[in-house]
Design an enzyme around this catalytic site. Structure first.
Site, PDB file in Angstrom:
ATOM      1  N   SER A 251       0.816  -1.214   0.000  1.00 37.12           N
ATOM      2  CA  SER A 251       0.000   0.000   0.000  1.00 37.12           C
ATOM      3  C   SER A 251       0.851   1.265   0.000  1.00 37.12           C
ATOM      4  O   SER A 251       2.015   1.255   0.399  1.00 37.12           O
ATOM      5  CB  SER A 251      -0.902   0.034   1.235  1.00 37.12           C
ATOM      6  OG  SER A 251      -1.632  -1.156   1.349  1.00 37.12           O
TER       7      SER A 251
HETATM    8  N1  SAH Z   1       0.159  -5.504   4.044  1.00 32.84           N
HETATM    9  C1  SAH Z   1       0.846  -5.805   2.810  1.00 32.84           C
HETATM   10  C2  SAH Z   1       0.055  -5.529   1.567  1.00 32.84           C
HETATM   11  C3  SAH Z   1      -1.071  -6.484   1.415  1.00 32.84           C
HETATM   12  S1  SAH Z   1      -1.726  -6.701  -0.198  1.00 32.84           S
HETATM   13  C4  SAH Z   1       2.183  -5.114   2.753  1.00 32.84           C
HETATM   14  O1  SAH Z   1       2.515  -4.338   3.659  1.00 32.84           O
HETATM   15  O2  SAH Z   1       2.926  -5.372   1.799  1.00 32.84           O
HETATM   16  C5  SAH Z   1      -2.963  -7.870   0.225  1.00 32.84           C
HETATM   17  C6  SAH Z   1      -2.462  -9.243   0.548  1.00 32.84           C
HETATM   18  O3  SAH Z   1      -3.563  -9.996   1.032  1.00 32.84           O
HETATM   19  C7  SAH Z   1      -1.922 -10.009  -0.653  1.00 32.84           C
HETATM   20  O4  SAH Z   1      -0.625 -10.441  -0.380  1.00 32.84           O
HETATM   21  C8  SAH Z   1      -2.892 -11.202  -0.781  1.00 32.84           C
HETATM   22  O5  SAH Z   1      -2.241 -12.386  -1.219  1.00 32.84           O
HETATM   23  C9  SAH Z   1      -3.398 -11.340   0.623  1.00 32.84           C
HETATM   24  N2  SAH Z   1      -4.690 -12.014   0.805  1.00 32.84           N
HETATM   25  C10 SAH Z   1      -5.824 -11.898   0.069  1.00 32.84           C
HETATM   26  N3  SAH Z   1      -6.796 -12.649   0.597  1.00 32.84           N
HETATM   27  C11 SAH Z   1      -6.281 -13.251   1.701  1.00 32.84           C
HETATM   28  C12 SAH Z   1      -6.796 -14.163   2.687  1.00 32.84           C
HETATM   29  N4  SAH Z   1      -8.069 -14.590   2.676  1.00 32.84           N
HETATM   30  N5  SAH Z   1      -5.958 -14.556   3.657  1.00 32.84           N
HETATM   31  C13 SAH Z   1      -4.679 -14.135   3.715  1.00 32.84           C
HETATM   32  N6  SAH Z   1      -4.142 -13.284   2.819  1.00 32.84           N
HETATM   33  C14 SAH Z   1      -4.928 -12.856   1.826  1.00 32.84           C
END
Ligand code: SAH
Length: 218
Positions: A64
């Site tokens: 993000s």
């Molecule tokens: N917080 C992260 C950015 C997250 S992007 C950072 O600092 O880089 C969103 C993430 O959520 C992605 O990596 C995706 O694979 C994950 N995601 C999506 N659905 C999910 C679920 N049900 N459980 C765990 N992770 C999930």
């Protein structure tokens, strides 16, 4: 660029993108300044690591925008003694900041490769209060519940019930709710068996998948 060039860019990022927009809590700013964001992005994107936007981290996922990370973490009002759950580890960047602001961080990621590289980063940075789990984070992470704070880094169709259930008394959940391209932050607060909710700003996240997410993406 050298580590000190990156440190300078990081200080400017905190001043111009975060403090200038009104987030001035010293502990929050210090935590963001302590985490080398350039190490969480691909080598090809390093030069833009401190820019005012999200960046790709592979597997169709993004890290993000720094301001959004700061704003969402600020909504958790962490004092330092909390157990926190993050859903969507991605690169591990946000979890690394949380590790500086809370006692214990659990973060859950669906994509095993992302979880593994985030784990390596936590180890390299000596962050031993973060545990990264592989699985469906829309179900929370029961083994370590309850949590004083839960933060979701992906867009959900509605606040996932298991995450509300895993909140401690007085705990807070921050989650983007909505569909493709636009969601609103929801800030949930637990009082006994009751929950209150306030809305926050509009955001744009990748979809939360899994049982309480968007079953086949947006
Ligand atoms: N917080 C992260 C950015 C997250 S992007 C950072 O600092 O880089 C969103 C993430 O959520 C992605 O990596 C995706 O694979 C994950 N995601 C999506 N659905 C999910 C679920 N049900 N459980 C765990 N992770 C999930």
């Amino acid at each position: 660029m050298s580590e000190s060039d990156y440190a300078l860019e990081r200080r400017q990022m905190v001043a111009e993108q975060i403090a200038r927009r009104g987030l001035r809590e010293p502990r929050l700013l210090a935590a963001i300044e302590a985490v080398p964001r350039h190490r969480f992005v691909d080598a090809a994107n390093r030069l833009w690591a401190y820019a005012d936007n999200p960046l790709p981290i592979g597997h169709g996922q993004t890290i993000s925008q720094p301001y959004i990370v700061a704003l969402m973490i600020n909504l958790l009002r962490l004092r330092g003694d909390e157990r926190v759950l993050e859903v969507g580890t991605g690169s591990g960047y946000q979890a690394a900041i949380l590790a500086h602001l809370a006692a214990e961080v659990h973060t859950v990621e669906f994509v095993p490769e992302l979880a593994e590289s985030a784990r390596r980063m936590f180890e390299e940075l000596g962050l031993n209060n973060v545990s990264c789990h592989i699985g469906d984070g829309s179900l929370g992470w029961k083994e370590a519940a309850p949590y004083e704070a839960v933060i979701v880094a992906a867009a959900a169709p509605r606040a996932p019930r298991p995450l509300l259930e895993q909140l401690a008394e007085g705990g807070r959940l921050v989650v983007p709710v909505g569909g493709r391209g636009y969601q609103e932050l929801e800030i949930w607060h637990r009082h006994g068996d009751d929950f209150s909710m306030e809305k926050g700003i509009g955001v744009a996240f990748v979809p939360l998948l899994g049982e309480y997410g968007w079953k086949s993406g947006f």
